[in-house]
Design a protein around this motif. Structure first.
Motif, PDB file in Angstrom:
ATOM      1  N   ASP A 235     -14.684 -14.537 -74.432  1.00  0.00           N
ATOM      2  CA  ASP A 235     -14.283 -14.937 -75.786  1.00  0.00           C
ATOM      3  C   ASP A 235     -15.266 -15.879 -76.464  1.00  0.00           C
ATOM      4  OD1 ASP A 235     -12.006 -13.382 -75.636  1.00  0.00           O
ATOM      5  OD2 ASP A 235     -10.707 -15.040 -75.021  1.00  0.00           O
ATOM      6  N   GLN A 236     -15.931 -16.751 -75.691  1.00  0.00           N
ATOM      7  CA  GLN A 236     -16.865 -17.706 -76.288  1.00  0.00           C
ATOM      8  C   GLN A 236     -18.100 -17.012 -76.864  1.00  0.00           C
ATOM      9  OE1 GLN A 236     -15.521 -17.791 -73.268  1.00  0.00           O
ATOM     10  NE2 GLN A 236     -15.249 -19.860 -72.502  1.00  0.00           N
ATOM     11  N   VAL A 237     -18.405 -15.814 -76.395  1.00  0.00           N
ATOM     12  CA  VAL A 237     -19.610 -15.104 -76.829  1.00  0.00           C
ATOM     13  C   VAL A 237     -19.271 -13.920 -77.736  1.00  0.00           C
ATOM     14  CG1 VAL A 237     -21.616 -13.778 -76.042  1.00  0.00           C
ATOM     15  CG2 VAL A 237     -20.875 -15.800 -74.763  1.00  0.00           C
ATOM     16  N   ILE A 238     -18.299 -13.125 -77.354  1.00  0.00           N
ATOM     17  CA  ILE A 238     -17.925 -11.943 -78.130  1.00  0.00           C
ATOM     18  C   ILE A 238     -17.018 -12.390 -79.264  1.00  0.00           C
ATOM     19  CG2 ILE A 238     -16.852  -9.657 -78.085  1.00  0.00           C
ATOM     20  CD1 ILE A 238     -19.390  -9.920 -76.326  1.00  0.00           C
ATOM     21  N   ARG A 239     -17.528 -12.356 -80.481  1.00  0.00           N
ATOM     22  CA  ARG A 239     -16.773 -12.847 -81.637  1.00  0.00           C
ATOM     23  C   ARG A 239     -15.941 -11.760 -82.305  1.00  0.00           C
ATOM     24  NH1 ARG A 239     -16.083 -18.102 -81.231  1.00  0.00           N
ATOM     25  NH2 ARG A 239     -18.003 -19.081 -80.566  1.00  0.00           N
ATOM     26  N   GLN A 240     -16.467 -10.539 -82.333  1.00  0.00           N
ATOM     27  CA  GLN A 240     -15.718  -9.453 -82.968  1.00  0.00           C
ATOM     28  C   GLN A 240     -16.191  -8.120 -82.408  1.00  0.00           C
ATOM     29  OE1 GLN A 240     -16.392  -8.820 -87.159  1.00  0.00           O
ATOM     30  NE2 GLN A 240     -14.394  -7.863 -87.417  1.00  0.00           N
ATOM     31  N   VAL A 241     -15.223  -7.271 -82.115  1.00  0.00           N
ATOM     32  CA  VAL A 241     -15.506  -5.886 -81.753  1.00  0.00           C
ATOM     33  C   VAL A 241     -14.880  -5.033 -82.836  1.00  0.00           C
ATOM     34  CG1 VAL A 241     -15.156  -4.053 -80.079  1.00  0.00           C
ATOM     35  CG2 VAL A 241     -15.539  -6.394 -79.280  1.00  0.00           C
ATOM     36  N   ASP A 242     -15.718  -4.358 -83.616  1.00  0.00           N
ATOM     37  CA  ASP A 242     -15.245  -3.517 -84.713  1.00  0.00           C
ATOM     38  C   ASP A 242     -15.582  -2.068 -84.381  1.00  0.00           C
ATOM     39  OD1 ASP A 242     -14.684  -2.180 -87.071  1.00  0.00           O
ATOM     40  OD2 ASP A 242     -15.565  -3.728 -88.351  1.00  0.00           O
TER      41      ASP A 242
END
Length: 169
Positions: free
Chosen positions: A148-155
């Motif tokens: 979560d600290q690195v992956i901000r958004q998966v679109d």
């Protein structure tokens, strides 16, 4: 169809094949009694895996339709897929999610909007999952923790992952 692996080539002389799985667990593909094979993701051939073992993070599989090295070697490079309807639900609580295979080929950009590359694969380390990102204009990969600290958004709709990451971390 959902692509869950790729055939790397033949193994041995009895028609076994080496399969690179795109699943969370190396043997995850073996949960499906029927596979579909294709080069172009349009023309699918149905096959049935009979036996398997794991060797060096690859699946070594015997397909009921192939019994010798010559016929198995013709399968090299084929994609292995199953119908999306065969996949289990993403979550029990109804939250949105995605399969690893849905992330392969998605572009990765950092918080400043700079393109880093595309997802070439994922793997599990025990502590967390890791994205293997093929850097733009290069044959090199960058490993990015899937936390979560690195992956901000998966679109998935725009086929883009936004990360809080700079090259060379």
């Amino acid at each position: 169809m959902v692509v869950l692996g790729r055939i790397a080539g033949p193994h041995g002389i009895r028609g076994q094949i080496k399969v690179i799985p795109f699943t969370e667990y190396v043997d995850g593909l073996m949960e499906y009694p029927v596979w579909c094979l294709s080069r172009d993701e349009k023309n699918w051939q149905i096959v049935r895996p009979a036996t398997f073992f794991i060797h060096d993070n690859l699946l070594i599989v015997t397909l009921t339709e192939y019994s010798d090295r010559t016929s198995a070697s013709e399968l090299k490079g084929l994609l292995v897929a199953v119908p999306r309807s065969q996949l289990p639900p993403l979550s029990k609580d109804g939250e949105d999610g995605y399969y690893w295979t849905d992330l392969i080929g998605i572009s990765v950009v950092n918080m400043q909007g700079e393109p880093l590359g595309t997802v070439a694969g994922l793997f599990e380390t025990g502590a967390n999952d890791v994205l293997r990102v093929r850097l733009s204009g290069s044959s090199k990969d960058e490993l990015i923790p899937f936390v979560d600290q690195v992956i901000r958004q998966v679109d998935l709709e725009s086929r883009q992952i936004t990360v809080d990451w700079e090259l060379g971390y």
